[in-house]
Scaffold this motif. Structure first.
Motif, PDB file in Angstrom:
ATOM      1  N   PHE A 170       0.858  -1.182   0.000  1.00  0.00           N
ATOM      2  CA  PHE A 170       0.000   0.000   0.000  1.00  0.00           C
ATOM      3  C   PHE A 170       0.896   1.233   0.000  1.00  0.00           C
ATOM      4  O   PHE A 170       1.909   1.257   0.695  1.00  0.00           O
ATOM      5  N   ARG A 171       0.515   2.245  -0.769  1.00  0.00           N
ATOM      6  CA  ARG A 171       1.303   3.470  -0.801  1.00  0.00           C
ATOM      7  C   ARG A 171       0.384   4.670  -0.987  1.00  0.00           C
ATOM      8  O   ARG A 171      -0.503   4.656  -1.843  1.00  0.00           O
ATOM      9  N   VAL A 172       0.602   5.678  -0.195  1.00  0.00           N
ATOM     10  CA  VAL A 172      -0.129   6.936  -0.319  1.00  0.00           C
ATOM     11  C   VAL A 172       0.849   7.982  -0.847  1.00  0.00           C
ATOM     12  O   VAL A 172       1.945   8.137  -0.315  1.00  0.00           O
TER      13      VAL A 172
ATOM     14  N   VAL B  65      -1.591  -7.174 -10.046  1.00  0.00           N
ATOM     15  CA  VAL B  65      -2.699  -6.216 -10.055  1.00  0.00           C
ATOM     16  C   VAL B  65      -2.295  -4.985  -9.261  1.00  0.00           C
ATOM     17  O   VAL B  65      -1.662  -5.088  -8.215  1.00  0.00           O
ATOM     18  N   GLU B  66      -2.666  -3.829  -9.767  1.00  0.00           N
ATOM     19  CA  GLU B  66      -2.484  -2.585  -9.025  1.00  0.00           C
ATOM     20  C   GLU B  66      -3.760  -1.771  -9.158  1.00  0.00           C
ATOM     21  O   GLU B  66      -4.261  -1.566 -10.253  1.00  0.00           O
TER      22      GLU B  66
ATOM     23  N   LEU C 121      -3.982   6.555  -3.534  1.00  0.00           N
ATOM     24  CA  LEU C 121      -3.834   5.402  -2.646  1.00  0.00           C
ATOM     25  C   LEU C 121      -3.658   4.193  -3.543  1.00  0.00           C
ATOM     26  O   LEU C 121      -4.582   3.806  -4.260  1.00  0.00           O
ATOM     27  N   ARG C 122      -2.451   3.624  -3.534  1.00  0.00           N
ATOM     28  CA  ARG C 122      -2.141   2.472  -4.378  1.00  0.00           C
ATOM     29  C   ARG C 122      -2.192   1.195  -3.561  1.00  0.00           C
ATOM     30  O   ARG C 122      -1.625   1.125  -2.474  1.00  0.00           O
TER      31      ARG C 122
ATOM     32  N   LEU D   4      -6.620   4.482  -6.184  1.00  0.00           N
ATOM     33  CA  LEU D   4      -7.759   5.342  -5.892  1.00  0.00           C
ATOM     34  C   LEU D   4      -7.243   6.774  -5.834  1.00  0.00           C
ATOM     35  O   LEU D   4      -6.245   7.056  -5.158  1.00  0.00           O
ATOM     36  N   ILE D   5      -7.901   7.678  -6.536  1.00  0.00           N
ATOM     37  CA  ILE D   5      -7.545   9.087  -6.537  1.00  0.00           C
ATOM     38  C   ILE D   5      -8.561   9.811  -5.667  1.00  0.00           C
ATOM     39  O   ILE D   5      -9.766   9.737  -5.911  1.00  0.00           O
ATOM     40  N   ALA D   6      -8.077  10.484  -4.636  1.00  0.00           N
ATOM     41  CA  ALA D   6      -8.947  11.179  -3.692  1.00  0.00           C
ATOM     42  C   ALA D   6      -8.654  12.675  -3.752  1.00  0.00           C
ATOM     43  O   ALA D   6      -7.647  13.140  -3.230  1.00  0.00           O
ATOM     44  N   PRO D   7      -9.547  13.437  -4.399  1.00  0.00           N
ATOM     45  CA  PRO D   7      -9.341  14.882  -4.482  1.00  0.00           C
ATOM     46  C   PRO D   7      -9.778  15.582  -3.203  1.00  0.00           C
ATOM     47  O   PRO D   7     -10.382  14.970  -2.307  1.00  0.00           O
TER      48      PRO D   7
END
Length: 86
Positions: free
Chosen positions: A16-18, A38-39, A31-32, A42-45
């Motif tokens: 996991f990587r932010v 598989v990867e 958030l990866r 999630l993109i959090a604006p």
């Protein structure tokens, strides 16, 4: 959330990587969730921090449910899941 449906298995070595992108006009974080093949990113604006908190709470709930099922399968209380019934 915009619509996409996918499925992947989380493995013990899932990473996991932010990564923050502090752009002054449109800040966001990614958030990866990454495995070997598989990867998911999630993109959090800006304005979606509560949705991330809800995701974190749901992940904790899922982990607790998994722990309970594992405990049940190991000889604890077996009521609830029909797959675990004797």
């Amino acid at each position: 959330m915009q619509t996409i449906t996918t499925s992947a298995h989380i493995e013990p070595d899932t990473r996991f990587r932010v990564t923050p992108f502090p752009d002054s006009c449109d800040p966001f974080v990614s958030l990866r969730v990454k495995g070997d093949f598989v990867e998911v990113v999630l993109i959090a604006p800006s304005g979606t921090s509560q949705a991330l908190r809800n995701l974190a709470a749901a992940a904790i709930e899922a982990a607790e449910a998994l722990d309970a099922m594992t405990s049940d399968a190991a000889g604890g209380d077996r009521h609830g899941s029909p797959e675990l019934a004797l």
